[in-house]
Scaffold this active site. Structure first.
Site, PDB file in Angstrom:
ATOM      1  N   HIS A   1       7.856   7.144   4.332  1.00  0.00           N
ATOM      2  CA  HIS A   1       6.445   6.721   3.797  1.00  0.00           C
ATOM      3  C   HIS A   1       5.924   7.892   3.047  1.00  0.00           C
ATOM      4  O   HIS A   1       6.015   8.835   2.941  1.00  0.00           O
ATOM      5  CB  HIS A   1       5.897   5.433   4.067  1.00  0.00           C
ATOM      6  CG  HIS A   1       4.621   6.058   5.369  1.00  0.00           C
ATOM      7  ND1 HIS A   1       4.833   5.817   6.330  1.00  0.00           N
ATOM      8  CD2 HIS A   1       3.464   6.099   4.625  1.00  0.00           C
ATOM      9  CE1 HIS A   1       4.008   6.150   7.453  1.00  0.00           C
ATOM     10  NE2 HIS A   1       2.979   6.686   6.116  1.00  0.00           N
TER      11      HIS A   1
ATOM     12  N   HIS B   1       5.533  11.238   4.846  1.00  0.00           N
ATOM     13  CA  HIS B   1       5.466  10.824   6.428  1.00  0.00           C
ATOM     14  C   HIS B   1       6.688  10.479   6.826  1.00  0.00           C
ATOM     15  O   HIS B   1       7.229   9.460   6.966  1.00  0.00           O
ATOM     16  CB  HIS B   1       4.265   9.851   6.414  1.00  0.00           C
ATOM     17  CG  HIS B   1       3.017  10.380   6.750  1.00  0.00           C
ATOM     18  ND1 HIS B   1       1.877   9.921   6.576  1.00  0.00           N
ATOM     19  CD2 HIS B   1       2.507  11.992   5.820  1.00  0.00           C
ATOM     20  CE1 HIS B   1       0.946  10.303   6.301  1.00  0.00           C
ATOM     21  NE2 HIS B   1       1.465  11.492   6.034  1.00  0.00           N
TER      22      HIS B   1
ATOM     23  N   HIS C   1       0.797  -1.445  -0.290  1.00  0.00           N
ATOM     24  CA  HIS C   1       0.199   0.092  -0.179  1.00  0.00           C
ATOM     25  C   HIS C   1       0.707   1.150  -0.540  1.00  0.00           C
ATOM     26  O   HIS C   1      -0.214   2.052  -0.190  1.00  0.00           O
ATOM     27  CB  HIS C   1      -1.181   0.145   1.456  1.00  0.00           C
ATOM     28  CG  HIS C   1      -0.452   0.095   2.665  1.00  0.00           C
ATOM     29  ND1 HIS C   1       0.291  -0.665   3.191  1.00  0.00           N
ATOM     30  CD2 HIS C   1      -0.182   1.811   3.138  1.00  0.00           C
ATOM     31  CE1 HIS C   1       1.151  -0.784   3.863  1.00  0.00           C
ATOM     32  NE2 HIS C   1       0.646   0.628   4.409  1.00  0.00           N
TER      33      HIS C   1
ATOM     34  N   HIS D   1       2.730   9.327   0.704  1.00  0.00           N
ATOM     35  CA  HIS D   1       1.190   8.835   0.321  1.00  0.00           C
ATOM     36  C   HIS D   1       0.284   9.468  -1.075  1.00  0.00           C
ATOM     37  O   HIS D   1       1.145  10.922  -1.208  1.00  0.00           O
ATOM     38  CB  HIS D   1      -0.320   9.058   1.437  1.00  0.00           C
ATOM     39  CG  HIS D   1      -0.098   8.249   2.317  1.00  0.00           C
ATOM     40  ND1 HIS D   1      -0.781   7.822   2.933  1.00  0.00           N
ATOM     41  CD2 HIS D   1       0.617   8.261   3.909  1.00  0.00           C
ATOM     42  CE1 HIS D   1      -0.406   7.229   4.239  1.00  0.00           C
ATOM     43  NE2 HIS D   1       0.369   7.418   4.366  1.00  0.00           N
TER      44      HIS D   1
ATOM     45  N   THR E   1      -2.800   7.402   9.670  1.00  0.00           N
ATOM     46  CA  THR E   1      -3.677   7.559   9.030  1.00  0.00           C
ATOM     47  C   THR E   1      -3.997   5.969   7.902  1.00  0.00           C
ATOM     48  O   THR E   1      -4.732   6.655   7.348  1.00  0.00           O
ATOM     49  CB  THR E   1      -3.518   8.239   7.690  1.00  0.00           C
ATOM     50  OG1 THR E   1      -2.191   8.189   7.645  1.00  0.00           O
ATOM     51  CG2 THR E   1      -2.899  10.119   8.599  1.00  0.00           C
ATOM     52  N   VAL E   2      -3.680   5.009   8.458  1.00  0.00           N
ATOM     53  CA  VAL E   2      -4.513   3.589   8.044  1.00  0.00           C
ATOM     54  C   VAL E   2      -4.349   2.948   9.313  1.00  0.00           C
ATOM     55  O   VAL E   2      -4.351   2.681  11.097  1.00  0.00           O
ATOM     56  CB  VAL E   2      -2.928   2.880   7.230  1.00  0.00           C
ATOM     57  CG1 VAL E   2      -2.858   3.571   6.573  1.00  0.00           C
ATOM     58  CG2 VAL E   2      -1.815   2.411   9.046  1.00  0.00           C
TER      59      VAL E   2
END
Length: 280
Positions: free
Chosen positions: A133, A152, A107, A135, A218-219
């Site tokens: 990571h 992030h 993801h 997004h 946020t996950v």
């Protein structure tokens, strides 16, 4: 282009600084409970798969905060009231090169430091840098504007408290940190790739101004108590770099963004150096 805070509120600055400190102390959660889901199979970003963000809270009993939490992230940073606090203080970061690996988590793409990559300090608490990571597009928005990419940088304190620094990007010149990463990784399809010594100090902030609030991952599991710091500067990234990140993740996760969450009374603070400091 810099994002500018719209409202300015004076007075009682000490109260709000103490508020941030006290909120951090309310969440002495073990490091394991902060960890993001490594395997994306249990969740998705599109609702038509039946595992989208609206269903995250029902997919696993450990993820119920995704539905019931009041400190959920991401948010729109220019909605509601913001406290402008010059006394909030400059970001104190001290990063250094350390051994790292890049991992394709399906993801997202993550760089994880396996040695001591340095730290940042918030209200006297040191947070060790763990990983970063990406997004795409950005998760945090600004008056509804969503940028092309968001980085992030995840940190953890000795007590397991989490702090994340976020940087957003628009299309333009290539990002130098991603350029260095791509040189080390001939392909990003590998599950894991040793990078050797990799310097997090190469991540450029570009501004001393920042937003801060207490939110969540946020996950899943959407753990709350995360100290968020979002840099005010919009940096640039090339279209090819964003495409490479999107092409590398698994099908269906090219857009790996959780919708913005309700403010639910969250207090958003904004730090800007005093006018006579000459800082940007």
């Amino acid at each position: 282009m810099n994002m500018k805070c719209i409202h300015s509120y004076e007075g009682r600055t000490t109260f709000f600084i103490l508020l941030i400190s006290s909120l951090c102390c309310l969440f002495p959660i073990a490091i394991a409970s902060f960890e993001e889901v490594e395997d994306e199979t249990p969740f998705a970003y599109t609702e038509e798969r039946g595992k989208g963000p609206k269903e995250w809270g029902q997919l696993d009993p450990h993820w119920k905060l995704c539905d019931t939490g009041k400190l959920q992230s991401p948010i729109d940073l220019l909605s509601g009231k913001r406290q402008v606090l010059p006394s909030l203080g400059k970001l104190k970061k001290n990063y250094k090169p350390a051994p790292a690996v890049a991992k394709n988590r399906g993801h997202d793409i993550m760089v994880r430091w396996e040695g001591d990559a340095g730290k940042m300090s918030i209200n006297g608490t040191d947070y060790k840098l763990l990983e970063c990571h990406w997004h795409s597009p950005s998760e945090h928005t600004f008056n509804g504007t969503r940028y092309q990419l968001e980085l992030h940088m995840v940190h953890v304190s000795a007590h397991g408290e989490l702090a994340v620094v976020a940087i957003v990007y628009k299309y333009g010149r290539p990002d130098s940190f991603l350029t260095r990463l791509f040189r080390r990784m001939k392909t990003m399809e590998h599950d894991e790739k040793t990078l050797g010594i990799f310097n997090p100090g190469d991540i450029k902030f570009g501004s001393r101004k920042y937003f801060r609030y207490i939110g969540s991952l946020t996950v899943p599991p959407c753990t709350e108590g995360v100290v968020w710091t979002i840099i005010n500067k919009v940096r640039t990234v090339s279209r090819d770099q964003v495409k490479a990140l999107r092409d590398a993740v698994h099908d269906g996760y090219e857009t790996n963004v959780r919708p913005t969450q309700s403010l639910d009374g969250k207090r958003v603070l904004f730090y800007t150096p005093r006018v006579n400091s000459g800082s940007s």
